[in-house]
Scaffold this active site. Structure first.
Site, PDB file in Angstrom:
ATOM      1  N   CYS A 114      61.387  34.000  83.941  1.00  0.00           N
ATOM      2  CA  CYS A 114      61.835  34.228  82.567  1.00  0.00           C
ATOM      3  C   CYS A 114      62.810  33.166  82.072  1.00  0.00           C
ATOM      4  CB  CYS A 114      62.477  35.609  82.446  1.00  0.00           C
ATOM      5  SG  CYS A 114      61.327  36.960  82.772  1.00  0.00           S
ATOM      6  N   HIS A 249      67.052  35.868  76.092  1.00  0.00           N
ATOM      7  CA  HIS A 249      65.790  36.310  76.686  1.00  0.00           C
ATOM      8  C   HIS A 249      65.612  37.782  76.351  1.00  0.00           C
ATOM      9  CE1 HIS A 249      62.608  37.315  79.348  1.00  0.00           C
ATOM     10  NE2 HIS A 249      63.368  37.943  80.227  1.00  0.00           N
ATOM     11  N   ASN A 279      58.850  41.963  76.789  1.00  0.00           N
ATOM     12  CA  ASN A 279      59.333  40.819  77.557  1.00  0.00           C
ATOM     13  C   ASN A 279      58.178  39.844  77.757  1.00  0.00           C
ATOM     14  OD1 ASN A 279      60.227  39.019  79.509  1.00  0.00           O
ATOM     15  ND2 ASN A 279      61.111  40.581  80.840  1.00  0.00           N
TER      16      ASN A 279
END
Length: 322
Positions: A114, A249, A279
């Site tokens: 990520c 994020h 996500n």
């Protein structure tokens, strides 16, 4: 003369299919309210059967190139952040290069889960500052839906697909003020995705799906992102009040809220895309940046803090004067 890298164009792409919490609750023991209360997610996008990380990357990249009014042949370097590449090799960066029809540039991938886009931005910044490149295309592109076990309530509720892009150009004006990247492999077992084709006898039965121990990941993420805020501000001799926007994020609203609190920042100054995107791993920061730029919230001259945390563990930040 000091040489900086500056954001000159952004882009983003989300697949057409929307998968809601209600739809997921029909196949696993969960509910819309349960998911939303714990994550802040209502729905996510799912890539079509013919879509790939490189096909989505191309759409986002072309938007960024168009926004910068740039000839693709001017691009010296392409860096793609992805954990879901089209192929083991060649890199998705090379596949994107071919799609864009660019001959005279270097292309490669970065795999930092990520945090991938932050790592890629840091690399791109060094290339431009050193004079090795004048224009660098950075793309985060992920098809997380293909590495999620849709019977695992702990992970299938979290992830979505998409691509975000940013084009950086050399400038005499300050752009990227600093980047900070870190990793610690000690935590590898808290969040990982096996590669069945590279399995040993010990793990040959593991499917290629995301495995996550959510509570442990949450605790480390909150503490780690708090430290990266302090590190970034200290490196630039700035106060929390000097930051205009937080572009985090998009993993969990509680993690994002904790980072905003560290900055003493209202959530009105946080770019949130999580509710309708989930996500999207390495794509999420660049997708959020693109949204903030294109809807007019992020204005030229404002200070923007990008940050991310991912498997590895990896974490990082980029402080940008947009």
């Amino acid at each position: 003369m000091t040489r900086y890298s500056r954001v000159i164009g952004t882009g983003g792409y989300l697949p057409e299919e929307v998968r809601t919490n209600e739809q997921i609750s029909q196949t696993v023991d969960t509910s819309d309210s349960w998911i939303f209360e714990r994550t802040g997610i209502k729905s996510r996008r799912i890539a079509g059967a013919e879509e790939t990380a490189s096909s989505m990357a191309e759409i986002a990249a072309r938007q960024a190139i168009e926004a910068a009014a740039c000839d693709p042949e001017e691009i010296d370097l392409i860096i793609v952040a992805t954990g879901t590449p089209d192929r083991v090799y060649p890199s998705t960066g090379c596949l994107l290069q071919r799609r864009l029809g660019i001959k005279n540039c270097v292309a490669f991938d970065v795999q930092a889960a990520c945090s991938g886009s932050i790592f890629a931005l840091s690399i791109a910044d060094q290339y431009i500052k050193s004079g090795a490149a004048k224009k660098v295309l950075v793309v985060g592109s992920e098809i997380c839906s293909r590495v999620v076990d849709w019977t695992d309530r702990g992970t299938c509720i979290l992830f979505g697909d998409g691509a975000g892009a940013v084009l950086l150009g050399a400038s005499d004006e300050a752009g990227i003020l600093s980047t900070h990247i870190h990793s610690d492999g000690e935590y590898e077992d808290l969040l990982y995705c096996p590669n069945p084709q590279a399995a040993t006898e010990a793990n040959k039965d593991e499917a290629g799906y995301i495995n996550m121990r959510g509570n442990e990941v949450f605790k480390v993420a909150v503490n780690t992102l708090g430290r990266i805020v302090d590190e970034t501000l200290a490196a630039n001799n700035m106060l929390q009040s000097d930051v205009d926007w937080l572009v985090p994020h998009q993993a969990n609203t509680r993690i994002i809220a904790a980072t905003a609190k560290k900055l003493k920042m209202s959530m009105d100054h946080v770019i949130l895309t999580l509710e309708n995107q989930g996500n999207t791993s390495s794509a999420s920061v660049l997708l959020a940046l693109n949204e903030g730029v294109r809807d007019g919230r992020i204005q030229r001259g404002q200070v923007v803090l990008l940050e991310a945390f991912g498997a590895g563990f990896t974490w990082g930040s980029a402080l940008i004067k947009y």
